[in-house]
Design a protein around this motif. Structure first.
Motif, mmCIF file in Angstrom:
data_model
loop_
_atom_site.group_PDB
_atom_site.id
_atom_site.type_symbol
_atom_site.label_atom_id
_atom_site.label_comp_id
_atom_site.label_asym_id
_atom_site.label_seq_id
_atom_site.Cartn_x
_atom_site.Cartn_y
_atom_site.Cartn_z
ATOM 1 N N LYS A 64 0.018 -6.877 -8.974
ATOM 2 C CA LYS A 64 0.892 -6.522 -10.257
ATOM 3 C C LYS A 64 0.661 -5.041 -10.504
ATOM 4 O O LYS A 64 1.998 -4.404 -10.707
ATOM 5 C CB LYS A 64 -0.155 -7.035 -11.238
ATOM 6 C CG LYS A 64 0.419 -6.816 -12.638
ATOM 7 C CD LYS A 64 -0.471 -7.355 -13.756
ATOM 8 C CE LYS A 64 0.124 -7.101 -15.072
ATOM 9 N NZ LYS A 64 -0.639 -8.119 -16.043
ATOM 10 N N ALA A 65 -0.113 -4.270 -10.001
ATOM 11 C CA ALA A 65 0.056 -2.673 -10.179
ATOM 12 C C ALA A 65 1.240 -2.110 -9.275
ATOM 13 O O ALA A 65 2.011 -1.149 -9.789
ATOM 14 C CB ALA A 65 -1.053 -1.953 -9.695
ATOM 15 N N GLN A 67 0.988 -1.318 0.084
ATOM 16 C CA GLN A 67 0.075 -0.155 0.078
ATOM 17 C C GLN A 67 0.853 1.123 0.073
ATOM 18 O O GLN A 67 0.469 2.112 -0.622
ATOM 19 C CB GLN A 67 -0.930 0.129 1.193
ATOM 20 C CG GLN A 67 -1.996 -1.264 1.215
ATOM 21 C CD GLN A 67 -2.857 -1.235 -0.102
ATOM 22 O OE1 GLN A 67 -3.302 0.059 -0.672
ATOM 23 N NE2 GLN A 67 -2.684 -2.402 -0.835
ATOM 24 N N LEU A 68 2.158 1.347 0.543
ATOM 25 C CA LEU A 68 2.950 2.451 0.797
ATOM 26 C C LEU A 68 3.247 2.608 -1.022
ATOM 27 O O LEU A 68 3.551 3.805 -1.274
ATOM 28 C CB LEU A 68 4.321 2.174 1.355
ATOM 29 C CG LEU A 68 4.140 2.134 2.965
ATOM 30 C CD1 LEU A 68 5.626 2.013 3.531
ATOM 31 C CD2 LEU A 68 3.613 3.690 3.192
ATOM 32 N N ILE A 69 3.480 1.728 -1.620
ATOM 33 C CA ILE A 69 3.849 1.827 -3.005
ATOM 34 C C ILE A 69 2.934 2.385 -3.955
ATOM 35 O O ILE A 69 3.067 3.095 -4.593
ATOM 36 C CB ILE A 69 4.380 0.523 -3.758
ATOM 37 C CG1 ILE A 69 5.550 -0.045 -2.988
ATOM 38 C CG2 ILE A 69 4.706 0.806 -5.074
ATOM 39 C CD1 ILE A 69 6.090 -1.359 -3.293
ATOM 40 N N ARG A 86 -2.296 6.318 -6.319
ATOM 41 C CA ARG A 86 -3.721 5.401 -6.423
ATOM 42 C C ARG A 86 -4.708 6.138 -7.089
ATOM 43 O O ARG A 86 -5.486 5.578 -7.876
ATOM 44 C CB ARG A 86 -4.051 5.081 -4.808
ATOM 45 C CG ARG A 86 -5.404 4.223 -4.815
ATOM 46 C CD ARG A 86 -5.831 4.032 -3.604
ATOM 47 N NE ARG A 86 -4.886 2.712 -3.088
ATOM 48 C CZ ARG A 86 -4.976 1.540 -3.299
ATOM 49 N NH1 ARG A 86 -6.141 1.328 -3.835
ATOM 50 N NH2 ARG A 86 -4.296 0.730 -2.602
ATOM 51 N N ASN A 87 -4.684 7.541 -6.762
ATOM 52 C CA ASN A 87 -5.825 8.386 -7.232
ATOM 53 C C ASN A 87 -5.721 8.529 -8.952
ATOM 54 O O ASN A 87 -6.657 8.965 -9.815
ATOM 55 C CB ASN A 87 -5.815 9.516 -6.561
ATOM 56 C CG ASN A 87 -6.452 9.272 -5.386
ATOM 57 O OD1 ASN A 87 -7.166 8.396 -5.112
ATOM 58 N ND2 ASN A 87 -6.231 10.270 -4.682
ATOM 59 N N LYS A 88 -4.501 8.338 -9.443
ATOM 60 C CA LYS A 88 -3.888 8.547 -10.612
ATOM 61 C C LYS A 88 -4.010 7.406 -11.875
ATOM 62 O O LYS A 88 -4.172 7.344 -12.681
ATOM 63 C CB LYS A 88 -2.761 9.189 -10.858
ATOM 64 C CG LYS A 88 -2.409 10.336 -10.139
ATOM 65 C CD LYS A 88 -0.995 10.900 -10.175
ATOM 66 C CE LYS A 88 -0.655 12.209 -9.501
ATOM 67 N NZ LYS A 88 0.864 12.350 -9.337
#
Length: 230
Positions: A34-35, A14-16, A21-23
């Motif tokens: 994977k993302a 989640q830190l990565i 995330r919003n983009k």
């Protein structure tokens, strides 16, 4: 214990993802792991913000460590693939090789084969030819057993490079010719161009300049066809 490690792995994942995330397109977030791997690879490879690259590397190494300690060996392979080359470039070659070796001993199938190739490439860069050759030959056997002809051709060519570095030019030519034959069989024009170029160099080394010129002209013709005239 494993549950704790997997919880920690989720935290680092989640830190990565958090800063971007919003983009991200919604479809990319269907597979968050994977993302996160793709984002990690982009962040450590970029050179505009080296502080960000180094922080991302620390997070990536930690993410992989917790996945591995949690028994998620196949999942832990992806971060290693994303970061090993940059670790080596930054002078952390021993860490890069350790991560690759640990992956090789704990995964199977395509992940194992890819990781073996990555380790062999690092060993080749170090000049550890016999170790690299041993790994490439093991990888070649797997590709041949699976019927992966294009992959077989690529590994044969790499083995040819090692024999050239060892000064065994006849065996180097034998491997490159075998690679070229397979590349022609499967219609891999880029692979053909690479082998033809390497064969032209080998013929120069052996003093066969007419054959060297012929192979070089074949390679150039393919490169022009592929839009790579330079």
């Amino acid at each position: 214990q494993r549950r704790l490690h997997l919880h920690a792995a989720s935290y680092y994942q989640q830190l990565i993802l958090a800063p971007v995330r919003n983009k991200l397109r919604p479809d990319l977030l269907k597979d968050e792991r994977k993302a996160a791997t793709q984002i990690l690879e982009e962040l450590v490879h970029q050179t505009e913000n080296m502080d960000l690259a180094r922080r991302s590397m620390e997070v990536g190494v930690a993410w992989r460590a917790h996945l591995f300690a949690g028994g998620q060996y196949e999942e832990a392979c992806a971060p290693v693939t994303a970061i090993f080359a940059i670790l080596a470039r930054w002078g952390q070659l021993d860490l890069a090789k350790r991560l690759l070796r640990e992956t090789i001993t704990t995964v199977d199938g395509p992940n194992k084969v890819v990781t073996q190739g990555n380790l062999a490439n690092l060993l080749l860069q170090e000049g550890r030819l016999e170790e690299a050759l041993s790994i490439y030959e093991a990888t070649l056997a797997i590709h041949e057993s699976l019927g992966g002809k294009q992959q077989t051709a690529a590994v044969l060519s790499q083995i040819g490079v090692i024999y050239q570095m060892k000064g065994d030019y006849d065996r180097a030519m034998e491997k490159e010719e075998a690679s070229l034959a397979i590349a022609r069989e499967v219609g891999d024009e880029e692979g053909q161009a690479v082998s033809l170029h390497r064969l032209s160099i080998l013929h120069v080394i052996k003093g066969d300049y007419n054959e060297a010129l012929s192979r070089s002209q074949e390679a150039e013709a393919l490169n022009r066809k592929l839009g790579r005239e330079n």
